[in-house]
Design a protein around this motif. Structure first.
Motif, PDB file in Angstrom:
ATOM      1  N   THR A  94      -1.642  56.719 -20.635  1.00  0.00           N
ATOM      2  CA  THR A  94      -1.994  57.088 -19.259  1.00  0.00           C
ATOM      3  C   THR A  94      -0.996  58.047 -18.611  1.00  0.00           C
ATOM      4  O   THR A  94      -1.244  58.541 -17.511  1.00  0.00           O
ATOM      5  N   GLY A  95       0.140  58.293 -19.270  1.00  0.00           N
ATOM      6  CA  GLY A  95       1.157  59.171 -18.686  1.00  0.00           C
ATOM      7  C   GLY A  95       2.214  59.492 -19.719  1.00  0.00           C
ATOM      8  O   GLY A  95       1.959  59.432 -20.926  1.00  0.00           O
ATOM      9  N   ASP A  96       3.414  59.845 -19.256  1.00  0.00           N
ATOM     10  CA  ASP A  96       4.504  60.112 -20.193  1.00  0.00           C
ATOM     11  C   ASP A  96       4.820  58.849 -20.984  1.00  0.00           C
ATOM     12  O   ASP A  96       4.713  57.731 -20.467  1.00  0.00           O
ATOM     13  N   PHE A  97       5.241  59.039 -22.240  1.00  0.00           N
ATOM     14  CA  PHE A  97       5.433  57.876 -23.109  1.00  0.00           C
ATOM     15  C   PHE A  97       6.483  58.169 -24.179  1.00  0.00           C
ATOM     16  O   PHE A  97       6.799  59.327 -24.466  1.00  0.00           O
ATOM     17  N   LEU A  98       7.006  57.100 -24.736  1.00  0.00           N
ATOM     18  CA  LEU A  98       7.921  57.188 -25.869  1.00  0.00           C
ATOM     19  C   LEU A  98       7.165  56.893 -27.156  1.00  0.00           C
ATOM     20  O   LEU A  98       6.210  56.110 -27.170  1.00  0.00           O
ATOM     21  N   VAL A  99       7.630  57.500 -28.253  1.00  0.00           N
ATOM     22  CA  VAL A  99       7.143  57.182 -29.601  1.00  0.00           C
ATOM     23  C   VAL A  99       8.338  56.730 -30.421  1.00  0.00           C
ATOM     24  O   VAL A  99       9.385  57.406 -30.427  1.00  0.00           O
ATOM     25  N   LEU A 100       8.185  55.593 -31.083  1.00  0.00           N
ATOM     26  CA  LEU A 100       9.285  55.054 -31.896  1.00  0.00           C
ATOM     27  C   LEU A 100       8.742  54.535 -33.220  1.00  0.00           C
ATOM     28  O   LEU A 100       7.672  53.911 -33.256  1.00  0.00           O
ATOM     29  N   PRO A 101       9.471  54.742 -34.320  1.00  0.00           N
ATOM     30  CA  PRO A 101       9.100  54.070 -35.561  1.00  0.00           C
ATOM     31  C   PRO A 101       9.417  52.580 -35.463  1.00  0.00           C
ATOM     32  O   PRO A 101      10.440  52.196 -34.881  1.00  0.00           O
ATOM     33  N   GLY A 102       8.558  51.756 -36.008  1.00  0.00           N
ATOM     34  CA  GLY A 102       8.790  50.312 -35.968  1.00  0.00           C
ATOM     35  C   GLY A 102       9.690  49.811 -37.055  1.00  0.00           C
ATOM     36  O   GLY A 102       9.945  48.602 -37.149  1.00  0.00           O
ATOM     37  N   ASP A 103      10.202  50.730 -37.891  1.00  0.00           N
ATOM     38  CA  ASP A 103      11.001  50.308 -39.041  1.00  0.00           C
ATOM     39  C   ASP A 103      12.407  50.894 -39.037  1.00  0.00           C
ATOM     40  O   ASP A 103      13.062  50.962 -40.066  1.00  0.00           O
ATOM     41  N   ASN A 104      12.874  51.353 -37.875  1.00  0.00           N
ATOM     42  CA  ASN A 104      14.258  51.810 -37.697  1.00  0.00           C
ATOM     43  C   ASN A 104      14.914  50.957 -36.625  1.00  0.00           C
ATOM     44  O   ASN A 104      14.241  50.491 -35.705  1.00  0.00           O
ATOM     45  N   TYR A 105      16.237  50.806 -36.712  1.00  0.00           N
ATOM     46  CA  TYR A 105      16.970  50.164 -35.626  1.00  0.00           C
ATOM     47  C   TYR A 105      17.396  51.231 -34.620  1.00  0.00           C
ATOM     48  O   TYR A 105      17.900  52.297 -34.992  1.00  0.00           O
ATOM     49  N   VAL A 106      17.197  50.945 -33.350  1.00  0.00           N
ATOM     50  CA  VAL A 106      17.725  51.786 -32.280  1.00  0.00           C
ATOM     51  C   VAL A 106      18.184  50.863 -31.164  1.00  0.00           C
ATOM     52  O   VAL A 106      17.559  49.830 -30.902  1.00  0.00           O
ATOM     53  N   ASN A 107      19.276  51.234 -30.503  1.00  0.00           N
ATOM     54  CA  ASN A 107      19.770  50.354 -29.443  1.00  0.00           C
ATOM     55  C   ASN A 107      19.227  50.772 -28.087  1.00  0.00           C
ATOM     56  O   ASN A 107      18.644  51.844 -27.917  1.00  0.00           O
ATOM     57  N   ALA A 108      19.429  49.909 -27.096  1.00  0.00           N
ATOM     58  CA  ALA A 108      18.875  50.131 -25.759  1.00  0.00           C
ATOM     59  C   ALA A 108      19.474  51.369 -25.096  1.00  0.00           C
ATOM     60  O   ALA A 108      18.777  52.083 -24.362  1.00  0.00           O
ATOM     61  N   GLU A 109      20.751  51.634 -25.345  1.00  0.00           N
ATOM     62  CA  GLU A 109      21.392  52.795 -24.725  1.00  0.00           C
ATOM     63  C   GLU A 109      20.742  54.099 -25.196  1.00  0.00           C
ATOM     64  O   GLU A 109      20.555  55.035 -24.406  1.00  0.00           O
ATOM     65  N   SER A 110      20.373  54.183 -26.461  1.00  0.00           N
ATOM     66  CA  SER A 110      19.704  55.385 -26.970  1.00  0.00           C
ATOM     67  C   SER A 110      18.377  55.605 -26.265  1.00  0.00           C
ATOM     68  O   SER A 110      18.028  56.736 -25.890  1.00  0.00           O
ATOM     69  N   ILE A 111      17.624  54.524 -26.076  1.00  0.00           N
ATOM     70  CA  ILE A 111      16.348  54.647 -25.382  1.00  0.00           C
ATOM     71  C   ILE A 111      16.571  55.038 -23.928  1.00  0.00           C
ATOM     72  O   ILE A 111      15.820  55.852 -23.361  1.00  0.00           O
ATOM     73  N   ALA A 112      17.614  54.502 -23.301  1.00  0.00           N
ATOM     74  CA  ALA A 112      17.917  54.878 -21.921  1.00  0.00           C
ATOM     75  C   ALA A 112      18.183  56.373 -21.802  1.00  0.00           C
ATOM     76  O   ALA A 112      17.832  57.010 -20.796  1.00  0.00           O
ATOM     77  N   ILE A 191      11.770  71.475 -26.035  1.00  0.00           N
ATOM     78  CA  ILE A 191      11.980  70.143 -26.607  1.00  0.00           C
ATOM     79  C   ILE A 191      13.483  69.889 -26.635  1.00  0.00           C
ATOM     80  O   ILE A 191      14.220  70.528 -27.400  1.00  0.00           O
ATOM     81  N   ARG A 192      13.949  68.988 -25.798  1.00  0.00           N
ATOM     82  CA  ARG A 192      15.378  68.713 -25.734  1.00  0.00           C
ATOM     83  C   ARG A 192      15.818  67.818 -26.882  1.00  0.00           C
ATOM     84  O   ARG A 192      15.103  66.907 -27.288  1.00  0.00           O
ATOM     85  N   ALA A 193      17.010  68.071 -27.396  1.00  0.00           N
ATOM     86  CA  ALA A 193      17.621  67.230 -28.434  1.00  0.00           C
ATOM     87  C   ALA A 193      18.607  66.284 -27.762  1.00  0.00           C
ATOM     88  O   ALA A 193      19.588  66.732 -27.159  1.00  0.00           O
ATOM     89  N   ILE A 194      18.346  64.999 -27.845  1.00  0.00           N
ATOM     90  CA  ILE A 194      19.170  63.984 -27.184  1.00  0.00           C
ATOM     91  C   ILE A 194      19.924  63.192 -28.256  1.00  0.00           C
ATOM     92  O   ILE A 194      19.301  62.554 -29.114  1.00  0.00           O
ATOM     93  N   PRO A 195      21.257  63.222 -28.258  1.00  0.00           N
ATOM     94  CA  PRO A 195      22.016  62.469 -29.275  1.00  0.00           C
ATOM     95  C   PRO A 195      21.843  60.960 -29.099  1.00  0.00           C
ATOM     96  O   PRO A 195      21.935  60.439 -27.979  1.00  0.00           O
ATOM     97  N   ALA A 196      21.587  60.270 -30.189  1.00  0.00           N
ATOM     98  CA  ALA A 196      21.462  58.806 -30.157  1.00  0.00           C
ATOM     99  C   ALA A 196      22.828  58.166 -29.969  1.00  0.00           C
ATOM    100  O   ALA A 196      23.847  58.698 -30.419  1.00  0.00           O
ATOM    101  N   ASP A 197      22.849  57.027 -29.321  1.00  0.00           N
ATOM    102  CA  ASP A 197      24.066  56.232 -29.212  1.00  0.00           C
ATOM    103  C   ASP A 197      24.260  55.398 -30.479  1.00  0.00           C
ATOM    104  O   ASP A 197      25.355  55.324 -31.026  1.00  0.00           O
ATOM    105  N   ASP A 198      23.189  54.762 -30.944  1.00  0.00           N
ATOM    106  CA  ASP A 198      23.258  53.934 -32.150  1.00  0.00           C
ATOM    107  C   ASP A 198      21.860  53.860 -32.750  1.00  0.00           C
ATOM    108  O   ASP A 198      20.921  53.358 -32.109  1.00  0.00           O
ATOM    109  N   TRP A 199      21.726  54.361 -33.957  1.00  0.00           N
ATOM    110  CA  TRP A 199      20.441  54.387 -34.662  1.00  0.00           C
ATOM    111  C   TRP A 199      20.715  54.247 -36.150  1.00  0.00           C
ATOM    112  O   TRP A 199      21.715  54.747 -36.649  1.00  0.00           O
TER     113      TRP A 199
END
Length: 383
Positions: A94-112, A191-199
């Motif tokens: 319905t609007g802007d959204f995130l896409v994530l693989p369900g088989d990788n670890y990512v921490n909350a700070e990276s998503i933030a 398309i901005r490149a955002i560095p992950a905190d922990d992935w």
């Protein structure tokens, strides 16, 4: 904000472990990988979560139904690629959204970090970039994505985590999301490149050991079973409900032991070991830096180091996994890897078996006194 978790694929490079379950359902630190992704979203207040399932979808749906989280499930009927999986969720966006693989670890700070951006990619540095989409960045913007190049121009890779506006659906012309990104860039989108905190990702079965070690750092101490008074525990140790730990056993955390296990007397469980539910470890056995899935049984006087055991393995007494480095053929590449053993589901081994840098497929049977090296196909009997 919405989030779409792609959990429809098998994870073929993790065979034999994904023959019976999708990669997103493989346990690390005794929890399926997809749970860590959902937790990171919930920590960011994202509760409108869509999970795309496909390969062995019943296993994923059954597990998601047990979680206390608002999750909607859609089905990718055929596993044609990541863009095709995203199309399966289009009617729910319905609007802007995130896409994530369900088989990788990512921490909350990276998503933030990435949720604040519109049309962005989460990137990370990786020592083996050729296993991923390599990202060329200029002035903080993605200029090019090179899929699994033989000679990578940079160590920066795509994590497969994106922030999109609904405009992306008009660019899904093939079955893979990186092609849609290339189309967006060609059309003038930034398309901005955002560095992950922990992935972290597990590409091959032995990579699960590193991921398991990472997630064991997050466990909290708990004793839900019966531990003999003579047992020595050091560090963070989690012991599940109904588990018994016999006399004179020593456990050095971080260690996670599941429910209804039986850990015998005079065992030594060293750091970075996770042991699933209903596992039996007989007396005088040593376990370190290993991931043992549910319903396994390990005989007495065994030494298990740097090993991944699938569900229901039955290994007799004096079993040894011997970590060593050797060249392994992975796809069209040959690379040098060091680990003890990766065993698929239902492996049976007679007494005095030694696994040395070995990958044994599902339902392999090994007779007494063998040293097993290299790749053993599913259903093989080693005599």
């Amino acid at each position: 904000m919405q989030a779409v978790i792609l959990a429809a694929g098998e994870g073929s490079r993790l065979r034999p472990l994904t023959r019976s379950k999708p990669k997103s359902m493989l346990p690390v630190a005794n929890r399926p990988i997809i749970e860590y992704v959902i937790d990171a979203l919930l920590e960011n207040g994202i509760r409108d979560i869509i999970v795309v399932v496909g390969y062995r979808k019943e296993d994923v749906i059954r597990h998601l139904n047990r979680l206390d989280a608002p999750i909607q499930v859609v089905v990718q009927e055929r596993q044609l690629g990541t863009a095709d999986a995203l199309r399966a969720a289009e009617s729910e966006i319905t609007g802007d959204f995130l896409v994530l693989p369900g088989d990788n670890y990512v921490n909350a700070e990276s998503i933030a970090r990435i949720r604040k951006e519109r049309n962005a990619m989460l990137v990370a540095e990786h020592p083996s970039p050729s296993n991923f989409g390599v990202v060329v960045i200029r002035n903080g913007l993605v200029r090019e994505i090179i899929e699994k190049p033989e000679d990578a121009p940079t160590f920066t890779v795509s994590t497969g985590i994106y922030s999109f506006s609904p405009d992306v659906f008009s660019c899904l012309r093939t079955n893979e999301i990186p092609d849609a990104l290339a189309a967006m860039i060609a059309a003038g989108h930034r398309i901005r490149a955002i560095p992950a905190d922990d992935w972290q990702d597990a590409i091959y079965p032995w990579d699960l050991l590193k991921l398991n070690n990472r997630m064991l750092r997050e466990i909290s101490p708990e004793v839900g079973g019966t531990v003999d008074a003579s047992v020595i525990r050091r560090g963070t140790v989690r012991i599940g409900t109904g588990t018994t730990v016999g006399p004179n056993t020593v456990i050095y955390g971080p260690v996670a032991i599941g429910d209804n296990c039986n850990i015998g007397s005079n065992c030594v469980i060293m750091p970075n070991a996770s042991i699933g539910d209903r596992v039996e470890i007989e007396p005088f056995t040593y376990v370190a830096d290993s991931l043992i899935m549910s319903d396994a049984r390990i005989g007495s006087h065994s030494r298990i180091v740097s090993a991944v055991f699938g569900q229901g393995c039955i290994l007799a007494d004096h079993t040894t996994t011997y970590p060593s480095a050797s060249f392994i053929e992975v796809g069209e590449r040959v690379q040098k890897e060091e680990f003890g053993a990766v065993l698929g589901d239902g492996v049976r081994a007679a007494p005095f078996t030694t696994f040395k840098n070995c990958i044994a497929g599902n339902n392999v049977t090994i007779e007494r006194g063998k040293t097993v090296v290299g790749l053993i196909e599913d259903g093989t009997r080693v005599m």
